[in-house]
Design a protein around this motif. Structure first.
Motif, PDB file in Angstrom:
ATOM      1  N   THR A 103       0.812  -1.214   0.000  1.00 39.90           N
ATOM      2  CA  THR A 103       0.000   0.000   0.000  1.00 39.90           C
ATOM      3  C   THR A 103       0.850   1.271   0.000  1.00 39.90           C
ATOM      4  OG1 THR A 103      -0.151   0.109   2.422  1.00 39.90           O
ATOM      5  CG2 THR A 103      -1.803  -1.223   1.265  1.00 39.90           C
ATOM      6  N   GLY A 104       2.154   1.113  -0.029  1.00 39.82           N
ATOM      7  CA  GLY A 104       3.035   2.277   0.015  1.00 39.82           C
ATOM      8  C   GLY A 104       3.166   2.949  -1.337  1.00 39.82           C
ATOM      9  N   PRO A 105       3.709   4.156  -1.365  1.00 41.10           N
ATOM     10  CA  PRO A 105       3.957   4.838  -2.639  1.00 41.10           C
ATOM     11  C   PRO A 105       4.844   3.986  -3.542  1.00 41.10           C
ATOM     12  CG  PRO A 105       4.229   6.362  -0.808  1.00 41.10           C
ATOM     13  CD  PRO A 105       4.108   4.994  -0.209  1.00 41.10           C
ATOM     14  N   LEU A 106       4.534   3.978  -4.814  1.00 39.47           N
ATOM     15  CA  LEU A 106       5.235   3.139  -5.775  1.00 39.47           C
ATOM     16  C   LEU A 106       6.555   3.777  -6.204  1.00 39.47           C
ATOM     17  CD1 LEU A 106       5.194   0.636  -7.654  1.00 39.47           C
ATOM     18  CD2 LEU A 106       3.972   2.055  -9.325  1.00 39.47           C
ATOM     19  N   VAL A 107       7.623   2.999  -6.114  1.00 37.15           N
ATOM     20  CA  VAL A 107       8.943   3.422  -6.574  1.00 37.15           C
ATOM     21  C   VAL A 107       9.434   2.386  -7.576  1.00 37.15           C
ATOM     22  CG1 VAL A 107      11.323   3.969  -5.935  1.00 37.15           C
ATOM     23  CG2 VAL A 107       9.443   4.502  -4.352  1.00 37.15           C
ATOM     24  N   VAL A 108       9.731   2.815  -8.793  1.00 41.65           N
ATOM     25  CA  VAL A 108      10.206   1.920  -9.846  1.00 41.65           C
ATOM     26  C   VAL A 108      11.679   2.206 -10.100  1.00 41.65           C
ATOM     27  CG1 VAL A 108       9.970   1.237 -12.259  1.00 41.65           C
ATOM     28  CG2 VAL A 108       7.928   1.773 -10.909  1.00 41.65           C
ATOM     29  N   LEU A 109      12.496   1.165 -10.013  1.00 44.54           N
ATOM     30  CA  LEU A 109      13.941   1.279 -10.193  1.00 44.54           C
ATOM     31  C   LEU A 109      14.335   0.613 -11.506  1.00 44.54           C
ATOM     32  CD1 LEU A 109      14.946   0.132  -6.582  1.00 44.54           C
ATOM     33  CD2 LEU A 109      14.701   2.485  -7.374  1.00 44.54           C
ATOM     34  N   ALA A 110      14.836   1.400 -12.456  1.00 43.42           N
ATOM     35  CA  ALA A 110      15.237   0.882 -13.763  1.00 43.42           C
ATOM     36  C   ALA A 110      16.752   0.986 -13.911  1.00 43.42           C
ATOM     37  CB  ALA A 110      14.548   1.663 -14.882  1.00 43.42           C
ATOM     38  N   PRO A 111      17.423  -0.104 -14.262  1.00 37.20           N
ATOM     39  CA  PRO A 111      18.886  -0.081 -14.375  1.00 37.20           C
ATOM     40  C   PRO A 111      19.349   0.513 -15.695  1.00 37.20           C
ATOM     41  CG  PRO A 111      18.077  -2.258 -14.902  1.00 37.20           C
ATOM     42  CD  PRO A 111      16.859  -1.425 -14.532  1.00 37.20           C
ATOM     43  N   GLY A 112      20.651   0.558 -15.854  1.00 36.62           N
ATOM     44  CA  GLY A 112      21.226   1.044 -17.094  1.00 36.62           C
ATOM     45  C   GLY A 112      21.412  -0.064 -18.106  1.00 36.62           C
TER      46      GLY A 112
ATOM     47  N   GLY B 236      -1.592   8.686   2.434  1.00 40.79           N
ATOM     48  CA  GLY B 236      -2.932   8.396   1.943  1.00 40.79           C
ATOM     49  C   GLY B 236      -3.009   8.065   0.485  1.00 40.79           C
ATOM     50  N   VAL B 237      -1.867   8.114  -0.204  1.00 45.47           N
ATOM     51  CA  VAL B 237      -1.842   7.784  -1.631  1.00 45.47           C
ATOM     52  C   VAL B 237      -1.194   6.442  -1.783  1.00 45.47           C
ATOM     53  CG1 VAL B 237      -1.013   8.437  -3.919  1.00 45.47           C
ATOM     54  CG2 VAL B 237      -1.682  10.199  -2.280  1.00 45.47           C
ATOM     55  N   SER B 238      -1.958   5.436  -2.147  1.00 46.24           N
ATOM     56  CA  SER B 238      -1.383   4.112  -2.410  1.00 46.24           C
ATOM     57  C   SER B 238      -1.101   3.980  -3.872  1.00 46.24           C
ATOM     58  CB  SER B 238      -2.344   3.012  -1.939  1.00 46.24           C
ATOM     59  OG  SER B 238      -3.557   3.086  -2.647  1.00 46.24           O
ATOM     60  N   ALA B 239      -0.203   3.062  -4.200  1.00 47.26           N
ATOM     61  CA  ALA B 239       0.171   2.893  -5.610  1.00 47.26           C
ATOM     62  C   ALA B 239       0.072   1.428  -5.980  1.00 47.26           C
ATOM     63  CB  ALA B 239       1.595   3.374  -5.834  1.00 47.26           C
TER      64      ALA B 239
ATOM     65  N   ARG C  59      10.883  11.092   0.757  1.00 45.81           N
ATOM     66  CA  ARG C  59      10.073  11.593   1.870  1.00 45.81           C
ATOM     67  C   ARG C  59       9.515  12.978   1.583  1.00 45.81           C
ATOM     68  NH1 ARG C  59      14.637   9.054   5.713  1.00 45.81           N
ATOM     69  NH2 ARG C  59      13.632   7.029   6.113  1.00 45.81           N
ATOM     70  N   GLN C  60      10.182  13.724   0.712  1.00 45.30           N
ATOM     71  CA  GLN C  60       9.670  15.029   0.317  1.00 45.30           C
ATOM     72  C   GLN C  60       8.554  14.907  -0.718  1.00 45.30           C
ATOM     73  OE1 GLN C  60      13.123  17.046  -1.210  1.00 45.30           O
ATOM     74  NE2 GLN C  60      14.084  17.305   0.787  1.00 45.30           N
ATOM     75  N   VAL C  61       8.766  14.019  -1.677  1.00 43.65           N
ATOM     76  CA  VAL C  61       7.864  13.916  -2.825  1.00 43.65           C
ATOM     77  C   VAL C  61       6.698  12.971  -2.563  1.00 43.65           C
ATOM     78  CG1 VAL C  61       7.727  13.237  -5.266  1.00 43.65           C
ATOM     79  CG2 VAL C  61       9.715  14.487  -4.420  1.00 43.65           C
ATOM     80  N   ALA C  62       6.963  11.877  -1.864  1.00 41.23           N
ATOM     81  CA  ALA C  62       5.940  10.857  -1.634  1.00 41.23           C
ATOM     82  C   ALA C  62       6.124  10.234  -0.268  1.00 41.23           C
ATOM     83  CB  ALA C  62       6.015   9.780  -2.718  1.00 41.23           C
ATOM     84  N   PRO C  63       5.817  10.991   0.790  1.00 42.43           N
ATOM     85  CA  PRO C  63       5.991  10.428   2.130  1.00 42.43           C
ATOM     86  C   PRO C  63       5.080   9.234   2.358  1.00 42.43           C
ATOM     87  CG  PRO C  63       4.765  12.501   2.217  1.00 42.43           C
ATOM     88  CD  PRO C  63       5.271  12.346   0.815  1.00 42.43           C
ATOM     89  N   THR C  64       5.577   8.246   3.060  1.00 42.16           N
ATOM     90  CA  THR C  64       4.737   7.093   3.371  1.00 42.16           C
ATOM     91  C   THR C  64       3.642   7.523   4.335  1.00 42.16           C
ATOM     92  OG1 THR C  64       6.259   6.485   5.148  1.00 42.16           O
ATOM     93  CG2 THR C  64       6.588   5.429   3.010  1.00 42.16           C
ATOM     94  N   GLY C  65       2.484   6.878   4.222  1.00 44.14           N
ATOM     95  CA  GLY C  65       1.368   7.229   5.073  1.00 44.14           C
ATOM     96  C   GLY C  65       0.661   8.505   4.652  1.00 44.14           C
TER      97      GLY C  65
ATOM     98  N   PRO D 142      16.204  -2.849  -0.658  1.00 45.97           N
ATOM     99  CA  PRO D 142      15.716  -3.290   0.649  1.00 45.97           C
ATOM    100  C   PRO D 142      15.459  -2.147   1.625  1.00 45.97           C
ATOM    101  CG  PRO D 142      17.476  -4.732  -0.099  1.00 45.97           C
ATOM    102  CD  PRO D 142      17.450  -3.566  -1.040  1.00 45.97           C
ATOM    103  N   ALA D 143      16.314  -1.129   1.603  1.00 42.79           N
ATOM    104  CA  ALA D 143      16.125   0.000   2.514  1.00 42.79           C
ATOM    105  C   ALA D 143      14.890   0.812   2.141  1.00 42.79           C
ATOM    106  CB  ALA D 143      17.361   0.895   2.514  1.00 42.79           C
ATOM    107  N   LEU D 144      14.628   0.950   0.843  1.00 39.65           N
ATOM    108  CA  LEU D 144      13.432   1.671   0.411  1.00 39.65           C
ATOM    109  C   LEU D 144      12.179   0.907   0.812  1.00 39.65           C
ATOM    110  CD1 LEU D 144      14.443   2.860  -3.187  1.00 39.65           C
ATOM    111  CD2 LEU D 144      15.013   3.872  -0.976  1.00 39.65           C
ATOM    112  N   ALA D 145      12.230  -0.412   0.654  1.00 40.44           N
ATOM    113  CA  ALA D 145      11.088  -1.234   1.055  1.00 40.44           C
ATOM    114  C   ALA D 145      10.871  -1.154   2.559  1.00 40.44           C
ATOM    115  CB  ALA D 145      11.319  -2.683   0.622  1.00 40.44           C
ATOM    116  N   ALA D 146      11.954  -1.179   3.328  1.00 39.62           N
ATOM    117  CA  ALA D 146      11.851  -1.115   4.788  1.00 39.62           C
ATOM    118  C   ALA D 146      11.286   0.221   5.246  1.00 39.62           C
ATOM    119  CB  ALA D 146      13.217  -1.353   5.419  1.00 39.62           C
ATOM    120  N   ALA D 147      11.460   1.261   4.416  1.00 41.61           N
ATOM    121  CA  ALA D 147      10.953   2.594   4.761  1.00 41.61           C
ATOM    122  C   ALA D 147       9.480   2.767   4.430  1.00 41.61           C
ATOM    123  CB  ALA D 147      11.774   3.666   4.046  1.00 41.61           C
TER     124      ALA D 147
END
Length: 274
Positions: free
Chosen positions: A21-30, A271-274, A263-269, A43-48
């Protein structure tokens, strides 16, 4: 666990971790890399509290090879399909190197799908290689062994302990049919779609650059140019001692910068789920 989204011409592989239910973060490699390039960051982003998605580029990893084309625009279309498949976001999209062009292109083409950008060592502008550079690119991208040698040289900071295993996995993957050709096509792409694009980007952005990145004559100047051209608010974080892969060379510093921006752009909690 690997999952897949169908796109015209094949399918794109991805993996989801973190809070559903957390804000969606997509990580694309090079280009020439695997989604496990973010193994020390995700893992740290998921833990946050974020819903973290790592994806393989078309032609790479577990994504299909044999696509008709491998342009920056194709990559943006793939990311759009992925975000829609995951509920439409909006997502914070993190793009490294080649994907540093696909991410802002996505935000302009599909603004409803993107709420923020993180551009890591981005090739976010058109490139005009001279004949010698073209020849070198063709040579480097002619075999997994030569690509592996070049890939290692792009690390100017400390290599993670599991670097040998990661590099071996890249070379093994590149030996599969069609994958070296896909990387070569991407590496020779002059990115005409990026001409005049950055001023059209309106979402907040973070530019992360290794201070010793050998892919740019002056890494700080490149970061400043990209940030200045972006149409929305943009900030720069230089990672001292890092080369082209700050998320692998200096994962703690890179993760700290990412989390501060998230945390500035899409703080957890919020109310916006992705």
């Amino acid at each position: 666990m690997s999952e897949f989204v169908e796109v015209p011409g094949g399918r794109i592989a991805y993996e989801v971790t973190g809070d559903a239910t957390g804000p969606l973060v997509v990580l694309a490699p090079g280009m020439g890399d695997l989604r496990t390039a973010y193994r020390h960051v995700a893992p740290a982003l998921a833990a946050a509290g974020y819903r973290v998605v790592t994806t393989d580029l078309r032609g790479h990893g577990e994504s299909a090879a044999g696509f008709a084309s491998y342009t920056v625009g194709d990559g943006a279309d793939d990311l759009a399909a992925l975000v829609r498949h995951l509920g439409g976001g909006p997502a914070i999209v993190v793009g490294h190197s080649f994907s540093g062009g696909t991410a802002p292109l996505l935000s302009v083409r599909e603004p409803s799908l993107v709420r923020g950008l993180v551009l890591v060592a981005p090739f976010a502008r058109p490139v005009s290689p001279n004949p010698v550079m073209k020849l070198m690119a063709r040579l480097v991208l002619s075999s997994p062994a030569l690509w592996g040698m070049y890939y290692k040289n792009l690390y100017k900071g400390p290599r993670p302990a599991d670097f040998p295993a990661h590099l071996a996995a890249i070379k093994t993957n590149m030996r599969e049919r069609g994958r070296m050709a896909a990387a070569r096509t991407m590496g020779l792409d002059t990115k005409p779609e990026m001409a005049g694009l950055l001023p059209q980007v309106s979402v907040p952005a973070l530019v992360v650059m290794g201070a010793k990145d050998p892919d740019f004559p002056d890494p700080r100047a490149e970061a400043e140019t990209v940030a200045a051209e972006l149409g929305g608010p943009a900030e720069i974080v230089m990672i001292d001692g890092a080369g082209h892969y700050p998320h692998q060379e200096c994962p703690a510093e890179t993760t700290e910068a990412l989390l501060r921006f998230l945390r500035q752009v899409a703080p957890t909690g919020d109310g916006v789920s992705a």
